[in-house]
Design a protein around this motif. Structure first.
Motif, PDB file in Angstrom:
ATOM      1  N   TYR A  18       0.842  -1.204   0.000  1.00 52.22           N
ATOM      2  CA  TYR A  18       0.000   0.000   0.000  1.00 52.22           C
ATOM      3  C   TYR A  18       0.875   1.252   0.000  1.00 52.22           C
ATOM      4  O   TYR A  18       0.582   2.228  -0.706  1.00 52.22           O
ATOM      5  CB  TYR A  18      -0.914  -0.023   1.223  1.00 52.22           C
ATOM      6  N   PHE A  29      -4.984   3.882   4.980  1.00 49.38           N
ATOM      7  CA  PHE A  29      -4.727   2.453   5.158  1.00 49.38           C
ATOM      8  C   PHE A  29      -5.591   1.891   6.283  1.00 49.38           C
ATOM      9  O   PHE A  29      -6.151   0.796   6.156  1.00 49.38           O
ATOM     10  CB  PHE A  29      -3.250   2.216   5.458  1.00 49.38           C
ATOM     11  N   ASP A  31      -8.462   3.000   7.174  1.00 47.64           N
ATOM     12  CA  ASP A  31      -9.825   2.928   6.641  1.00 47.64           C
ATOM     13  C   ASP A  31     -10.008   1.639   5.826  1.00 47.64           C
ATOM     14  O   ASP A  31     -11.065   1.002   5.886  1.00 47.64           O
ATOM     15  CB  ASP A  31     -10.111   4.145   5.749  1.00 47.64           C
ATOM     16  N   LEU A  32      -8.970   1.284   5.071  1.00 50.31           N
ATOM     17  CA  LEU A  32      -9.026   0.054   4.272  1.00 50.31           C
ATOM     18  C   LEU A  32      -9.177  -1.162   5.181  1.00 50.31           C
ATOM     19  O   LEU A  32      -9.962  -2.079   4.890  1.00 50.31           O
ATOM     20  CB  LEU A  32      -7.774  -0.065   3.414  1.00 50.31           C
ATOM     21  N   PRO A 228      -6.208   7.096  -3.778  1.00 50.16           N
ATOM     22  CA  PRO A 228      -6.518   5.950  -2.905  1.00 50.16           C
ATOM     23  C   PRO A 228      -8.009   5.710  -2.742  1.00 50.16           C
ATOM     24  O   PRO A 228      -8.430   4.579  -2.484  1.00 50.16           O
ATOM     25  CB  PRO A 228      -5.838   6.303  -1.575  1.00 50.16           C
ATOM     26  N   ARG A 229      -8.821   6.765  -2.885  1.00 56.43           N
ATOM     27  CA  ARG A 229     -10.271   6.570  -2.782  1.00 56.43           C
ATOM     28  C   ARG A 229     -10.771   5.630  -3.872  1.00 56.43           C
ATOM     29  O   ARG A 229     -11.676   4.819  -3.646  1.00 56.43           O
ATOM     30  CB  ARG A 229     -10.989   7.919  -2.886  1.00 56.43           C
ATOM     31  N   HIS A 232      -9.908   2.102  -2.918  1.00 56.83           N
ATOM     32  CA  HIS A 232     -10.805   1.624  -1.854  1.00 56.83           C
ATOM     33  C   HIS A 232     -12.180   1.277  -2.425  1.00 56.83           C
ATOM     34  O   HIS A 232     -12.775   0.265  -2.043  1.00 56.83           O
ATOM     35  CB  HIS A 232     -10.938   2.689  -0.773  1.00 56.83           C
ATOM     36  N   VAL A 235     -11.926  -1.985  -4.314  1.00 49.78           N
ATOM     37  CA  VAL A 235     -11.807  -3.096  -3.370  1.00 49.78           C
ATOM     38  C   VAL A 235     -13.170  -3.413  -2.763  1.00 49.78           C
ATOM     39  O   VAL A 235     -13.565  -4.575  -2.626  1.00 49.78           O
ATOM     40  CB  VAL A 235     -10.782  -2.782  -2.271  1.00 49.78           C
ATOM     41  N   SER A 236     -13.902  -2.370  -2.417  1.00 51.23           N
ATOM     42  CA  SER A 236     -15.225  -2.553  -1.832  1.00 51.23           C
ATOM     43  C   SER A 236     -16.147  -3.303  -2.798  1.00 51.23           C
ATOM     44  O   SER A 236     -16.883  -4.217  -2.402  1.00 51.23           O
ATOM     45  CB  SER A 236     -15.833  -1.195  -1.473  1.00 51.23           C
ATOM     46  N   ILE A 281      -6.035  -9.093  -0.151  1.00 53.03           N
ATOM     47  CA  ILE A 281      -7.291  -8.672   0.484  1.00 53.03           C
ATOM     48  C   ILE A 281      -8.347  -9.764   0.349  1.00 53.03           C
ATOM     49  O   ILE A 281      -9.047 -10.088   1.321  1.00 53.03           O
ATOM     50  CB  ILE A 281      -7.774  -7.335  -0.131  1.00 53.03           C
TER      51      ILE A 281
END
Length: 606
Positions: A18, A29, A31-32, A228-229, A232, A235-236, A281
């Motif tokens: 990351y 990070f 938050d992830l 990074p948003r 994220h 990933v979500s 992840i």
């Protein structure tokens, strides 16, 4: 707690990777990590129980896949559920549903311009319909694969709409520029994906007076993974798909996802970091879910997307070169095209997807140095294959059409169903029973080449029925210029075919012969007869090797046993497919037209 135990095994690697992409983003990070925990807490207990087996299923001989378009196969998801017995009867245990996430209205690149990653294309159903399909198929032991487009969204995605409304937060989700200076600088190093129908890599948007990066089509906006948003959010979405029961997630267009000015923005190091993060992840939050990577690149490049044992990326990748060499060998009757393919060491339990046909055309990405070494001129050989599968050469058994013919470069790709390219359509039109018989043998040989090799075999729906070219697209103004619709016909439920039973028998054999066994090695061995492919398989759970022999011609072929003895093989062997015995003490072994054998030493004989 299971989550914390898994996370501790990956935490250091996650943080290190990351930081490569997003240095000094400690809060992001954290938050992830919270997002991952929330995703795990929302995961169904049934899936958590399946997670204990991780992705061992992808290396199992019991895994046999099929790809299909829901609308062409069964109209919609509700009807698809009623056809589950078709798959279970055939022996299919993995279904890839071609793009069914909600696309943009109008042009959508065949569903690869996604408007909503968490909704289903209303033309085939809704999310509840999809969950019902997952439940029904899982009960029958059939896993589900879906497409996840990670390079871009549609220009009517929620994020794009907010960007168009002037919200800077969402404009930064994409690559947008106020003037042409930076886009022009990018263009100086970039190629074009669709130079004829969608030239360039940027589109000027009149509403916001900005240039938007659009590598593929103007309505597909490239995502900005330097934000990074964005990472994220993606990933979500990935974890959302895993949590609704998707067993394999196909990551579309992976080479393109990271952009750096001054480069060709293809296959950059950061792409591998992102994929490795995805892998870590998913291994923490949904470890029974596999990642399938899609990359149309050369073999020595695509293999890198498996990663390494210490930095894993995709669980599986498409073996496009093998597909090309199957058709190359069928046309030339020369097994050397497959026997001389480069062999790569993959991370343990990483596998290729082996296929012969799919929704796309056949592009002749040949290994030119290998072609030259075999005594052929590469361009002339490519033209031969194009014309052979068009059906324009004397002696060709094939009927197909050209896709994206370029008269200046004398280049084209080929469209057509497996059965029509393999000779069945022409044989039926000629009322030639012998040629029909040969076509059936050819079709079965092609399926044997994907079903009996190491990896996941992936059939294309309709091929199991010997489905022929569908020319209806020529009467549809929206499709008539795209010959790929030739092999995207509607599934014909009114017909039966002996092809189905033959492939079913072959799938049953695969599961019986390999099952949960692990193929340690699967490699070609060169022999004197260039028309026969010999494969050596070392099976972890077997004391004796398997030898696979494939006759690539419509003529009888002899294999001299001296070729086999040179590799240290002697004695009496048995063909596991038919039960017949073969003695290596005799001078030669006979193979009938398009015959294939799976032989193992008969330890009861001396």
């Amino acid at each position: 707690m299971i989550f914390n135990q898994r996370l501790m095994g990956y935490l250091e690697a996650l943080k290190r990777k990351y930081d490569i992409l997003y240095p000094e983003c400690e809060a992001a990070f954290n938050d992830l990590m919270h997002m991952m925990q929330a995703s795990f807490m929302a995961r169904n207990d049934i899936y958590i129980e399946k997670d204990s087996g991780a992705t061992d299923w992808i290396a199992s001989g019991e895994t046999v896949g099929m790809m299909l378009y829901v609308d062409l196969f069964s109209e919609n998801l509700k009807h698809l559920k009623t056809h589950v017995d078709h798959f279970s009867n055939l022996g299919i245990s993995l279904i890839h549903l071609m793009p069914i996430l909600m696309p943009r209205e109008g042009e959508n690149d065949g569903g690869y311009a996604v408007k909503n990653y968490r909704a289903i294309d209303p033309r085939v159903g809704n999310l509840e319909d999809f969950k019902a399909v997952v439940s029904e198929f899982h009960q029958k032991g059939i896993k589900i694969c879906l497409d996840y487009v990670i390079n871009h969204t549609a220009n009517d995605h929620e994020w794009a709409v907010k960007a168009l409304m002037g919200e800077e937060k969402y404009q930064d989700y994409y690559l947008m520029y106020d003037d042409s200076a930076i886009p022009n600088a990018f263009e100086s190093a970039l190629g074009e994906v669709f130079p004829t129908i969608a030239p360039g890599n940027f589109t000027f948007n009149e509403d916001i007076q900005k240039y938007v990066m659009t590598t593929f089509y103007p309505y597909q906006w490239d995502l900005n993974y330097k934000n990074p948003r964005v990472f994220h959010e993606m990933v979500s979405n990935l974890l959302f798909l895993a949590n609704i029961g998707v067993d394999m997630i196909r990551l579309d267009a992976i080479p393109y996802i990271w952009k750096t000015l001054g480069t060709d923005c293809r296959n950059l190091p950061e792409v591998h970091v992102i994929l490795s993060l995805f892998r870590d992840i998913i291994s923490v939050c949904a470890p029974s879910t596999a990642l399938l990577g899609e990359a149309i690149v050369s073999p020595n490049v695509i293999v890198r997307y498996f990663g390494k044992e210490e930095r894993l990326e995709c669980h599986s990748l498409y073996n496009a070169s093998y597909m090309v060499e199957i058709w190359n060998s069928i046309a030339t009757r020369d097994a050397r095209h497959m026997a001389l393919m480069p062999q790569y060491d993959l991370p343990q339990k990483s596998v290729w997807i082996n296929y012969a046909r799919c929704h796309d055309d056949i592009g002749w990405g040949l290994d030119e140095s290998k072609i030259r070494n075999l005594g052929f001129e590469p361009q002339a050989h490519k033209n031969f294959l194009i014309d052979f599968y068009l059906g324009s050469l004397d002696g060709s058994f094939s009927i197909g059409e050209l896709y994206e013919y370029n008269p200046e470069k004398q280049d084209a790709r080929n469209s057509g169903t497996l059965a029509s390219l393999a000779g069945l359509e022409k044989a039926i039109e000629s009322s030639d029973r012998y040629q029909v018989e040969l076509a059936h043998k050819r079709i079965l040989l092609i399926h044997a080449l994907i079903l009996l090799r190491k990896g996941i075999p992936m059939l294309y729906a309709g091929d199991e029925m010997g489905q022929l070219n569908d020319y209806a697209y020529k009467h549809d103004p929206k499709k008539m210029k795209d010959s790929r619709w030739l092999h995207r016909g509607r599934f014909d439920w009114s017909k039966s075919s002996p092809v189905f039973d033959a492939i079913k028998e072959l799938i049953d054999f695969r599961k019986k012969a390999y099952g949960q066994k692990y193929i340690v090695e699967d490699q070609p061995l060169l022999i004197g007869n260039q028309h026969v492919l010999l494969i050596q398989q070392i099976i972890k759970e077997e004391s004796e090797d398997y030898l696979l022999l494939f006759n690539m011609t419509e003529d009888r072929q002899w294999v001299y046993t001296t070729d086999l003895k040179r590799y240290g093989y002697h004695g009496v062997w048995i063909d596991l497919l038919q039960g017949k015995q073969l003695s290596f003490e005799e001078e030669k072994i006979l193979l009938g037209p398009y015959e294939f054998l799976v032989i193992q030493k008969n330890i009861l004989k001396k």
